[in-house]
Design a protein around this motif. Structure first.
Motif, PDB file in Angstrom:
ATOM      1  N   LYS A 141       0.833  -1.206   0.000  1.00  0.00           N
ATOM      2  CA  LYS A 141       0.000   0.000   0.000  1.00  0.00           C
ATOM      3  C   LYS A 141       0.866   1.254   0.000  1.00  0.00           C
ATOM      4  O   LYS A 141       0.601   2.213  -0.735  1.00  0.00           O
TER       5      LYS A 141
ATOM      6  N   GLN B 144       2.639   1.828  -3.282  1.00  0.00           N
ATOM      7  CA  GLN B 144       1.692   2.341  -4.267  1.00  0.00           C
ATOM      8  C   GLN B 144       1.481   3.850  -4.087  1.00  0.00           C
ATOM      9  O   GLN B 144       1.237   4.560  -5.055  1.00  0.00           O
ATOM     10  N   ARG B 145       1.604   4.319  -2.846  1.00  0.00           N
ATOM     11  CA  ARG B 145       1.479   5.756  -2.563  1.00  0.00           C
ATOM     12  C   ARG B 145       2.815   6.478  -2.747  1.00  0.00           C
ATOM     13  O   ARG B 145       2.947   7.647  -2.386  1.00  0.00           O
TER      14      ARG B 145
ATOM     15  N   LYS C 148       8.153  -4.680  -3.765  1.00  0.00           N
ATOM     16  CA  LYS C 148       8.177  -3.787  -4.928  1.00  0.00           C
ATOM     17  C   LYS C 148       8.348  -4.588  -6.219  1.00  0.00           C
ATOM     18  O   LYS C 148       7.697  -4.311  -7.228  1.00  0.00           O
TER      19      LYS C 148
ATOM     20  N   LEU D 138       5.088  -6.126  -6.981  1.00  0.00           N
ATOM     21  CA  LEU D 138       4.151  -5.115  -7.490  1.00  0.00           C
ATOM     22  C   LEU D 138       4.394  -4.834  -8.968  1.00  0.00           C
ATOM     23  O   LEU D 138       3.456  -4.675  -9.743  1.00  0.00           O
TER      24      LEU D 138
ATOM     25  N   GLN E 228      -1.652  -6.045  -7.032  1.00  0.00           N
ATOM     26  CA  GLN E 228      -2.415  -5.043  -7.799  1.00  0.00           C
ATOM     27  C   GLN E 228      -3.910  -5.315  -7.685  1.00  0.00           C
ATOM     28  O   GLN E 228      -4.708  -4.387  -7.507  1.00  0.00           O
TER      29      GLN E 228
ATOM     30  N   LEU F 152      -5.066  -4.489  -4.027  1.00  0.00           N
ATOM     31  CA  LEU F 152      -4.967  -3.047  -3.757  1.00  0.00           C
ATOM     32  C   LEU F 152      -6.072  -2.288  -4.487  1.00  0.00           C
ATOM     33  O   LEU F 152      -6.662  -1.354  -3.936  1.00  0.00           O
ATOM     34  N   ARG F 153      -6.364  -2.700  -5.695  1.00  0.00           N
ATOM     35  CA  ARG F 153      -7.458  -2.073  -6.454  1.00  0.00           C
ATOM     36  C   ARG F 153      -8.798  -2.322  -5.757  1.00  0.00           C
ATOM     37  O   ARG F 153      -9.594  -1.408  -5.585  1.00  0.00           O
TER      38      ARG F 153
END
Length: 110
Positions: A52, A55-56, A78, A81, A89, A92-93
């Motif tokens: 998370k 992703q930010r 990473k 990801l 992915q 997280l989506r």
């Protein structure tokens, strides 16, 4: 991208099916407590939080400070990801969609 075929066998298929039968957070906690150690569960939770934060676009330093994850763990997450089976992915989506739905419903109540 599909999952790694080395992971797939009748035992892991049964485990995946068992996860899909869990109906709520309480059931998840009960099953996790029986099937894994506290350290294993915390490690998985840590990796999700790392994902998370990556992703930010948080820095490794911030991620380490917040989660306690090593730079090796952060690098592995990473890599997954960017080049993995898209499992991070996907979740997280869906987590973002869930958060957006909660936000929309709370704004509708105002």
């Amino acid at each position: 991208m599909s999952s790694d075929e080395r992971l797939q066998n009748p035992l892991t298929d049964a485990l995946a099916e068992a996860f899909l039968l869990l109906r709520n957070k309480e059931e998840c906690y009960r099953f996790f407590e029986d099937i894994a150690t506290v350290a294993e569960i915390k490690s998985l939770a840590q990796r999700l939080e790392v994902a998370k934060m990556l992703q930010r676009n948080e820095t490794y330093t911030t991620i380490t400070e917040v989660t306690g994850a090593s730079t090796a763990t952060i690098s592995r997450v990473k890599r997954c990801l960017n080049f993995g089976a898209d499992g991070y992915q996907l979740i997280l989506r869906r987590l973002q969609e869930q958060e957006n739905q909660k936000k929309d419903s709370s704004e509708g109540e105002s």
